[in-house]
Enzyme design. Structure first.
Site, PDB file in Angstrom:
ATOM      1  N   LYS A  55       0.832  -1.209   0.000  1.00 34.17           N
ATOM      2  CA  LYS A  55       0.000   0.000   0.000  1.00 34.17           C
ATOM      3  C   LYS A  55       0.863   1.254   0.000  1.00 34.17           C
ATOM      4  O   LYS A  55       0.610   2.196  -0.762  1.00 34.17           O
ATOM      5  CB  LYS A  55      -0.929  -0.001   1.213  1.00 34.17           C
ATOM      6  CG  LYS A  55      -2.013  -1.047   1.124  1.00 34.17           C
ATOM      7  CD  LYS A  55      -2.817  -1.088   2.420  1.00 34.17           C
ATOM      8  CE  LYS A  55      -3.872  -2.175   2.376  1.00 34.17           C
ATOM      9  NZ  LYS A  55      -4.679  -2.203   3.614  1.00 34.17           N
ATOM     10  N   CYS A  71      -0.574   0.760   6.273  1.00 35.92           N
ATOM     11  CA  CYS A  71      -0.874  -0.111   7.412  1.00 35.92           C
ATOM     12  C   CYS A  71      -1.901  -1.156   7.002  1.00 35.92           C
ATOM     13  O   CYS A  71      -2.637  -0.967   6.043  1.00 35.92           O
ATOM     14  CB  CYS A  71      -1.459   0.692   8.569  1.00 35.92           C
ATOM     15  SG  CYS A  71      -0.405   1.997   9.190  1.00 35.92           S
ATOM     16  N   ASP A  72      -1.958  -2.245   7.763  1.00 34.91           N
ATOM     17  CA  ASP A  72      -2.979  -3.253   7.530  1.00 34.91           C
ATOM     18  C   ASP A  72      -3.183  -4.050   8.804  1.00 34.91           C
ATOM     19  O   ASP A  72      -2.322  -4.064   9.675  1.00 34.91           O
ATOM     20  CB  ASP A  72      -2.584  -4.194   6.389  1.00 34.91           C
ATOM     21  CG  ASP A  72      -3.801  -4.895   5.834  1.00 34.91           C
ATOM     22  OD1 ASP A  72      -4.037  -6.051   6.228  1.00 34.91           O
ATOM     23  OD2 ASP A  72      -4.533  -4.280   5.048  1.00 34.91           O
ATOM     24  N   SER A  73      -4.322  -4.700   8.902  1.00 36.12           N
ATOM     25  CA  SER A  73      -4.590  -5.561  10.051  1.00 36.12           C
ATOM     26  C   SER A  73      -5.382  -6.778   9.609  1.00 36.12           C
ATOM     27  O   SER A  73      -6.145  -6.721   8.644  1.00 36.12           O
ATOM     28  CB  SER A  73      -5.351  -4.793  11.135  1.00 36.12           C
ATOM     29  OG  SER A  73      -6.579  -4.316  10.639  1.00 36.12           O
TER      30      SER A  73
END
Length: 135
Positions: A55, A71-73
């Site tokens: 990203k 960011c990612d989760s």
């Protein structure tokens, strides 16, 4: 005169935007368009980190001289990695599935304990920065 880079959040997450604003930052939001369904690393933590990197780099490619945060989760439950629910019905189905059970940890791409290592190669303004170190 030194150039002050624009701060860009490569995420549509309202929670991440609020977190940055609560820290006194006002990032611009640009969604990366990364196809998250095609990324599957060995662990949820590695997948979250890879998505965060993709990203940040995708947005940074179009925003030179900007500081881009990706960011990612993900959620791991009973050995399965769960991304975002596709709709409200999917979210309700997941809640019912997890009811009464202990879920796995949420893995997020967050600042690592050693930020200089996390940002590493992505420290250059033309590559973007990555929130790294999934927990």
């Amino acid at each position: 005169m030194a150039h002050t880079p624009r701060l860009i959040l490569a995420s549509a997450s309202p929670a991440r935007l609020i977190t940055l604003r609560n820290a006194g930052l006002e990032p611009e939001v640009i969604v990366s368009g990364v196809d998250e369904d095609n990324v599957d690393e060995a662990t949820p933590a590695e997948t979250a980190l890879k998505l965060a990197q993709l990203k940040a780099v995708a947005v940074a490619a179009h925003e030179p001289r900007s500081l881009v945060i990706g960011c990612d989760s993900l959620l791991e439950f009973e050995g399965r990695t769960l991304g975002k629910p596709v709709d409200a019905d999917d979210a309700i189905r997941r809640w019912k599935m997890m009811r009464g059970r202990s879920g796995g940890p949420a893995h997020r791409a967050l600042p690592d304990r050693q930020p200089s290592r996390s940002v590493g190669e992505s420290h250059r303004l033309d590559q973007g920065a990555v929130c790294a170190g999934a927990r």
